[in-house]
Design a protein around this motif. Structure first.
Motif, mmCIF file in Angstrom:
data_model
loop_
_atom_site.group_PDB
_atom_site.id
_atom_site.type_symbol
_atom_site.label_atom_id
_atom_site.label_comp_id
_atom_site.label_asym_id
_atom_site.label_seq_id
_atom_site.Cartn_x
_atom_site.Cartn_y
_atom_site.Cartn_z
ATOM 1 N N VAL A 1 6.412 18.913 -3.828
ATOM 2 C CA VAL A 1 5.028 19.311 -4.057
ATOM 3 C C VAL A 1 4.923 20.046 -5.382
ATOM 4 C CG1 VAL A 1 4.486 19.423 -1.603
ATOM 5 C CG2 VAL A 1 5.275 21.479 -2.778
ATOM 6 N N ASP A 2 3.714 20.017 -5.950
ATOM 7 C CA ASP A 2 3.407 20.721 -7.188
ATOM 8 C C ASP A 2 2.067 21.405 -6.980
ATOM 9 O OD1 ASP A 2 3.097 21.646 -9.744
ATOM 10 O OD2 ASP A 2 2.769 19.683 -10.663
ATOM 11 N N GLY A 3 2.090 22.652 -6.514
ATOM 12 C CA GLY A 3 0.854 23.351 -6.182
ATOM 13 C C GLY A 3 0.159 22.651 -5.030
ATOM 14 N N PRO A 4 -1.125 22.306 -5.188
ATOM 15 C CA PRO A 4 -1.857 21.667 -4.092
ATOM 16 C C PRO A 4 -1.587 20.169 -3.960
ATOM 17 C CG PRO A 4 -3.309 21.960 -5.965
ATOM 18 C CD PRO A 4 -2.004 22.607 -6.338
ATOM 19 N N PRO B 1 0.818 -1.214 0.000
ATOM 20 C CA PRO B 1 0.000 0.000 0.000
ATOM 21 C C PRO B 1 0.857 1.272 0.000
ATOM 22 C CG PRO B 1 -0.703 -1.528 1.720
ATOM 23 C CD PRO B 1 0.621 -2.000 1.230
ATOM 24 N N ILE B 2 0.402 2.249 -0.764
ATOM 25 C CA ILE B 2 1.051 3.562 -0.828
ATOM 26 C C ILE B 2 -0.034 4.607 -0.615
ATOM 27 C CG2 ILE B 2 2.388 5.147 -2.262
ATOM 28 C CD1 ILE B 2 2.828 2.260 -3.910
ATOM 29 N N VAL B 3 0.186 5.519 0.301
ATOM 30 C CA VAL B 3 -0.809 6.536 0.637
ATOM 31 C C VAL B 3 -0.203 7.919 0.411
ATOM 32 C CG1 VAL B 3 -2.325 7.491 2.410
ATOM 33 C CG2 VAL B 3 -1.859 5.019 2.355
ATOM 34 N N LEU B 4 -0.879 8.728 -0.402
ATOM 35 C CA LEU B 4 -0.473 10.133 -0.558
ATOM 36 C C LEU B 4 -1.129 10.934 0.559
ATOM 37 C CD1 LEU B 4 -0.739 10.670 -4.430
ATOM 38 C CD2 LEU B 4 1.107 9.643 -3.075
ATOM 39 N N ASP B 5 -0.325 11.411 1.474
ATOM 40 C CA ASP B 5 -0.829 12.022 2.712
ATOM 41 C C ASP B 5 0.014 13.264 3.009
ATOM 42 O OD1 ASP B 5 -1.943 12.582 5.155
ATOM 43 O OD2 ASP B 5 -1.137 10.819 6.168
ATOM 44 N N ARG B 6 -0.291 14.343 2.321
ATOM 45 C CA ARG B 6 0.559 15.536 2.360
ATOM 46 C C ARG B 6 0.844 15.999 3.788
ATOM 47 N NH1 ARG B 6 0.353 20.730 -1.633
ATOM 48 N NH2 ARG B 6 1.801 22.054 -0.484
ATOM 49 N N HIS B 7 -0.161 15.972 4.667
ATOM 50 C CA HIS B 7 -0.004 16.539 6.005
ATOM 51 C C HIS B 7 0.026 15.471 7.109
ATOM 52 C CE1 HIS B 7 -0.513 20.466 4.220
ATOM 53 N NE2 HIS B 7 -1.663 20.101 3.693
ATOM 54 N N ASN C 1 -7.764 13.104 -10.532
ATOM 55 C CA ASN C 1 -7.601 14.358 -11.272
ATOM 56 C C ASN C 1 -6.134 14.735 -11.411
ATOM 57 O OD1 ASN C 1 -10.382 14.596 -11.488
ATOM 58 N ND2 ASN C 1 -10.570 15.936 -9.710
ATOM 59 N N SER C 2 -5.381 14.554 -10.335
ATOM 60 C CA SER C 2 -3.965 14.916 -10.343
ATOM 61 C C SER C 2 -3.176 14.069 -11.329
ATOM 62 C CB SER C 2 -3.393 14.762 -8.931
ATOM 63 O OG SER C 2 -1.992 14.908 -8.920
ATOM 64 N N VAL C 3 -3.411 12.759 -11.296
ATOM 65 C CA VAL C 3 -2.614 11.883 -12.167
ATOM 66 C C VAL C 3 -3.006 12.062 -13.627
ATOM 67 C CG1 VAL C 3 -4.063 9.797 -12.086
ATOM 68 C CG2 VAL C 3 -1.592 9.579 -12.288
ATOM 69 N N LEU C 4 -4.286 12.334 -13.910
ATOM 70 C CA LEU C 4 -4.697 12.549 -15.295
ATOM 71 C C LEU C 4 -4.139 13.852 -15.859
ATOM 72 C CD1 LEU C 4 -8.412 11.337 -15.264
ATOM 73 C CD2 LEU C 4 -6.465 10.240 -16.398
#
Length: 236
Positions: A145-148, A88-94, A177-180
């Motif tokens: 990071v790239d923007g949001p 598992p990989i989780v994108l968790d900015r904060h 949305n980000s990956v597309l």
């Protein structure tokens, strides 16, 4: 199903990590109910296909919103399957991932990779969250990071460093949305289209980024029970 899986499984790409984006949507393009409440959109046959796709990948990636709302296990659940589940990989900015989530309770341990941004304030609090997650079994890595959003080139670089050469991205909407919008990232897109109609109150994604993307070529459709599986390819 067998032909679809054989044709669209990950292939070795020495240049970059192989990326498959897959998710289920309603006939009117919704992936969640009002307020992002979870929806069961895939039929039984489509769910089997999804788990078989999981088994073909080394990693499975979701955003923190999916972890907080769905609390998934992200493992392979198939009759008579005894092989490994993808990491598992989780994108968790904060670093909002709870130490009590199901990803950290799996047996054997799942060793989820949590990708975050470097803190911009209150580093002590950030370090405390990082230590708590790692004590619970996660591996935390900071990316650019790239923007949001977290930056996909940096994400894929970390996956390569972690020896994850193929990854299946399952959502949610922000990640889709980000990956597309990052045109060089995806190799394959596999979408389960349910006949269900959710309505305007449902939660969607930027469908035009998929259905009108110049780099994506629709290469296959398949009926599985009540659902239609649609596949796009950037390598065609």
């Amino acid at each position: 199903m067998e032909a679809l899986l054989a044709a669209h499984q990950p292939r070795r790409d020495e240049r970059r990590v192989w990326v498959t984006l897959t998710f289920a949507q309603s006939s009117d393009g919704k992936i969640a109910g009002p307020g992002k409440t979870p929806l069961r959109l895939s039929g039984a046959d489509s769910m089997v296909m999804t788990h078989r796709l999981r088994a073909l990948h080394e990693g499975i990636l979701v955003g923190i919103g999916t972890v907080l709302v769905d609390n998934p296990r992200l493992d392979v659940r198939l009759d008579a399957y005894h092989g490994p589940s993808p990491r598992p990989i989780v994108l968790d900015r904060h670093l909002r991932m709870p130490v009590t989530c199901r990803l950290l309770q799996r047996d054997p341990p799942a060793r989820p990779l949590v990708l975050c941004a470097e803190p911009t304030a209150s580093r002590d609090a950030w370090e405390a969250r990082r230590r708590a997650l790692e004590a619970a079994g996660a591996h935390v890595r900071a990316v650019d990071v790239d923007g949001p959003h977290l930056a996909w080139p940096s994400i894929l670089s970390i996956l390569a460093q972690e020896r994850i050469r193929s990854v299946m991205i399952e959502g949610g909407a922000s990640v889709i949305n980000s990956v597309l919008s990052s045109h060089a990232v995806v190799h394959k897109v596999v979408v389960t289209v349910s006949p269900s109609h959710v309505g305007e109150a449902g939660y969607g994604y930027a469908a035009s980024a998929l259905w009108n993307a110049p780099q994506l070529h629709q290469v296959a459709t398949l009926r599985l029970g009540p659902d239609t599986i649609v596949v796009w390819d950037t390598t065609a």
